[in-house]
Design an enzyme around this catalytic site. Structure first.
Site, PDB file in Angstrom:
ATOM      1  N   HIS A 393      -3.896   2.505   6.148  1.00 40.93           N
ATOM      2  CA  HIS A 393      -2.699   3.028   5.252  1.00 40.93           C
ATOM      3  C   HIS A 393      -1.368   2.016   5.629  1.00 40.93           C
ATOM      4  O   HIS A 393      -0.843   1.563   4.758  1.00 40.93           O
ATOM      5  CB  HIS A 393      -2.282   4.397   5.624  1.00 40.93           C
ATOM      6  CG  HIS A 393      -1.036   4.723   5.195  1.00 40.93           C
ATOM      7  ND1 HIS A 393      -1.157   5.990   4.083  1.00 40.93           N
ATOM      8  CD2 HIS A 393       0.251   4.522   5.341  1.00 40.93           C
ATOM      9  CE1 HIS A 393       0.035   5.944   3.578  1.00 40.93           C
ATOM     10  NE2 HIS A 393       0.922   5.327   4.251  1.00 40.93           N
ATOM     11  N   GLU A 394      -1.099   1.850   7.034  1.00 33.01           N
ATOM     12  CA  GLU A 394       0.126   0.965   7.432  1.00 33.01           C
ATOM     13  C   GLU A 394      -0.124  -0.432   6.838  1.00 33.01           C
ATOM     14  O   GLU A 394       0.446  -1.214   6.633  1.00 33.01           O
ATOM     15  CB  GLU A 394       0.286   0.966   8.885  1.00 33.01           C
ATOM     16  CG  GLU A 394       0.524   2.522   9.394  1.00 33.01           C
ATOM     17  CD  GLU A 394       2.003   3.105   8.713  1.00 33.01           C
ATOM     18  OE1 GLU A 394       2.611   2.423   7.988  1.00 33.01           O
ATOM     19  OE2 GLU A 394       2.019   4.246   8.432  1.00 33.01           O
ATOM     20  N   HIS A 397       0.891  -1.130   3.711  1.00 37.60           N
ATOM     21  CA  HIS A 397       2.397  -1.375   3.521  1.00 37.60           C
ATOM     22  C   HIS A 397       2.500  -2.677   3.795  1.00 37.60           C
ATOM     23  O   HIS A 397       3.292  -3.635   3.165  1.00 37.60           O
ATOM     24  CB  HIS A 397       3.165  -0.721   4.473  1.00 37.60           C
ATOM     25  CG  HIS A 397       3.188   0.954   3.748  1.00 37.60           C
ATOM     26  ND1 HIS A 397       3.558   1.234   2.802  1.00 37.60           N
ATOM     27  CD2 HIS A 397       3.181   1.954   4.601  1.00 37.60           C
ATOM     28  CE1 HIS A 397       3.668   2.551   2.700  1.00 37.60           C
ATOM     29  NE2 HIS A 397       3.231   2.975   3.807  1.00 37.60           N
ATOM     30  N   HIS A 400       1.550  -5.605   1.072  1.00 38.46           N
ATOM     31  CA  HIS A 400       2.349  -5.344   0.107  1.00 38.46           C
ATOM     32  C   HIS A 400       3.924  -6.194   0.503  1.00 38.46           C
ATOM     33  O   HIS A 400       4.093  -6.972  -0.305  1.00 38.46           O
ATOM     34  CB  HIS A 400       2.860  -3.850  -0.042  1.00 38.46           C
ATOM     35  CG  HIS A 400       3.679  -3.767  -1.374  1.00 38.46           C
ATOM     36  ND1 HIS A 400       3.933  -2.458  -1.868  1.00 38.46           N
ATOM     37  CD2 HIS A 400       4.061  -4.589  -2.416  1.00 38.46           C
ATOM     38  CE1 HIS A 400       4.339  -2.412  -3.157  1.00 38.46           C
ATOM     39  NE2 HIS A 400       4.587  -3.976  -3.432  1.00 38.46           N
TER      40      HIS A 400
END
Length: 601
Positions: A393-394, A397, A400
């Site tokens: 998940h991180e 980020h 991105h």
């Protein structure tokens, strides 16, 4: 490392390869201090632009360029200080470092506060002439258009300066909450599954709630929330202070409500927020059915709130040491292609990630960093399946951020919180898809199916419940209501009863859960988890079904930063969030998965 509960007694005991490398930002505090002074000095010099911003295209461009240089430096300074403190929130030197960075940031905001009011004095016709006069100024066209869009909500230069001066004080509720929640609050010791004494912490609470031993879950649940109950009046006032700050800011900026002020920053219609809540209300039966399945699968007479996180498939255990977790993530993200995977590998190999828990370390997980640094990831890895998905998940980020910074100038390198959860959730969806397709054991597949349903429950349903809670309490205060601990607890418990339905006992302890949710200090942030999850489900399905065409579209989305409004950036990626379709589609998937689980249980 096979122990699921990896908590190092001292930070210096953690092998260096499992800590993030902040020295790649600043080799020492002396270098950090020099950048801090440079930023403050440049901000003082920037005052020479006062009264001259709109004189010419050349002056406007120079001012915007110099402003970006200042923010580029101070954002790195602040980011480093914040992450340094998160390594151990008890360290006084690190607290002082962040305090110094925050003061400098507020001082700089004050010095630069005249820019936007002066830009607003430029009419559009003159601005168009400036674009012709100064070609380089066209870089800022979207930025300037966005400023002019909000013209009626920007105050005079004097008033903007006054608000900027209040910044440090206005930040107090969140700072006090953070210190209380991460450094000062202490939870009781309970016995784990083996009968060993273990202190409840922010980081190990969810792993404890995942325990197969119901007594452990109940003890952790009651231990944590009874402790919060002891501080309920303090937490009420910190939250109340934050809400009043946001309502004040909305009023002085001529907005009708705090929600309008918050969403307008990213040009998001309030209808997107309201449609989300309505869509969930229209799809609560699937959640009620899921609760009934959980109750039956666990074989309990009554399903309680402390039964929500434990896997409902018995005798299935995923013990995933960190090194194995990294390889699993790389396999799961394979559909995203070589360009994406190479950046993930760089993050794993070059110490972007602070992996394990140590005393005083900030709880939870996040992705951070600055324009002129690597992305960084803080996590507290516990060898659980949830820990693997947290890293994935991180990393979403961080990738991105990486692509945005590499492909956009500083002014557009950040991205709106409205799209912030798309990349992270797409990573999780792809990882889960890989695992479901490559595990032959039916019990493990059922376990993963349950994990996927939990993602829906916690990210779509639960975050929407948070969003509705936030909307209710803000409107209550805006209409003259006085927040009390009893009002907050009563409101929160009723929402739990509504969202989870008749097949679960909504324990009294859950009423205080709002006190441990830091996102309530982020001002209408949480709804974007649910909208972002819905968009991510759509994008991940496109990638799996369309292949390279969808991947290219998605990578371009990651590279776009804030070069356009978030609604438009997502549309280019193939998702239109102005309609109810993405949320309804996600909830339709949830309903089908619930039916599939019902068939298998």
């Amino acid at each position: 490392m096979k122990d699921e509960k990896i908590i190092f007694k001292k930070r210096e005991d953690i092998p260096v390869e499992y800590t993030w490398d902040l020295k790649s930002m600043y080799k020492d505090e002396k270098e950090w201090e020099e950048d801090l002074k440079v930023a403050v000095k440049k901000a003082e010099e920037f005052l020479n632009y006062r009264g001259k911003i709109g004189e010419s295209g050349e002056t406007l461009f120079s001012a915007l360029r110099d402003r970006d240089k200042i923010y580029r430096i101070i954002s790195k300074v602040y980011s480093y200080a914040s992450m340094k403190l998160d390594e151990d929130t008890r360290v006084g030197e690190s607290q002082a470092l962040l305090d110094k960075a925050l003061r400098a940031y507020v001082q700089i905001e004050e010095r630069l506060s005249f820019v936007v009011p002066e830009i607003l004095q430029i009419d559009r016709e003159t601005l168009e002439a400036y674009y012709e006069e100064k070609e380089e100024l066209k870089l800022y066209k979207h930025h300037l258009d966005d400023i002019l869009r909000q013209k009626s909500h920007v105050l005079s230069a004097k008033e903007e300066k006054l608000l900027a001066q209040m910044g440090e004080i206005a930040n107090s509720p969140q700072q006090i909450y953070s210190m209380l929640n991460n450094a000062d609050i202490k939870f009781p010791t309970i016995k784990d599954e083996e009968g060993n004494k273990i202190e409840i912490t922010q980081s190990n609470f969810i792993p404890l709630m995942e325990s197969k031993n119901r007594n452990v879950r109940k003890a952790a649940f009651e231990g944590l929330y009874h402790t919060y109950e002891n501080f309920k009046n303090t937490y009420t006032q910190t939250l109340n202070g934050n809400i009043k700050k946001n309502i004040f800011n909305a009023k002085v900026r001529n907005y009708n409500s705090s929600i309008e002020a918050s969403l307008d920053r990213n040009n998001i219609p309030i209808s997107v927020y309201e449609n989300l809540i309505n869509s969930i209300h229209n799809n609560l039966n699937s959640m009620y059915k899921y609760m009934d399945i959980r109750k039956r699968a666990l074989g309990v007479d009554e399903l309680h709130m402390y039964d929500l996180y434990t896997p409902i498939v018995k005798d299935v255990e995923f013990n995933v040491p960190y090194e194995e977790g990294k390889q699993l993530i790389l396999k799961g993200l394979h559909p995203l292609g070589e360009e994406y995977l190479n950046v993930v590998k760089e993050g794993f190999e070059n110490r972007w990630i602070d992996v394990y828990e140590n005393p005083g370390k900030r709880s939870g997980a996040y992705s951070g960093g600055a324009y002129d640094s690597n992305p960084y990831i803080l996590t507290n890895y516990h060898n659980t399946l949830d820990s693997v998905f947290t890293v994935a998940h991180e990393m979403g980020h961080s990738i991105h951020s990486y692509f945005s910074k590499k492909n956009q100038p500083f002014i557009y390198a950040g991205y709106s919180i409205f799209v912030a959860e798309v990349a992270s959730t797409a990573n999780e969806a792809l990882l889960l898809d890989y695992m479901l397709k490559n595990i032959e054991d039916d019990e493990k597949k059922l376990y993963l199916l349950n994990h996927y349903l939990e993602q829906f429950r916690t990210t779509v349903y639960r975050q929407t419940m948070f969003a509705e809670f936030e909307k209710i309490i803000y409107e209550y205060v805006e209409n003259g209501g006085a927040l009390t601990a009893d009002y907050l607890c009563d409101t929160y418990k009723k929402l739990n009863e509504k969202y989870y339905g008749p097949n679960i006992v909504v324990d009294d302890e859950i009423a205080i859960e709002w006190a441990r949710i830091p996102h309530f200090y982020y001002n209408y942030y949480v709804f974007q988890y649910a909208t972002g999850f819905s968009a991510a489900i759509s994008i991940s399905q496109q990638i799996l079904e369309e292949g390279e065409v969808a991947v290219k579209r998605y990578i371009n989305f990651l590279k776009s930063g804030s070069s356009d409004y978030p609604i438009n950036v997502l549309k280019a990626a193939g998702v239109d969030m102005t309609t109810e379709e993405p949320v309804n589609s996600a909830l339709e998937v949830f309903g089908k998965l619930v039916d599939e689980m019902d068939r298998l249980i």
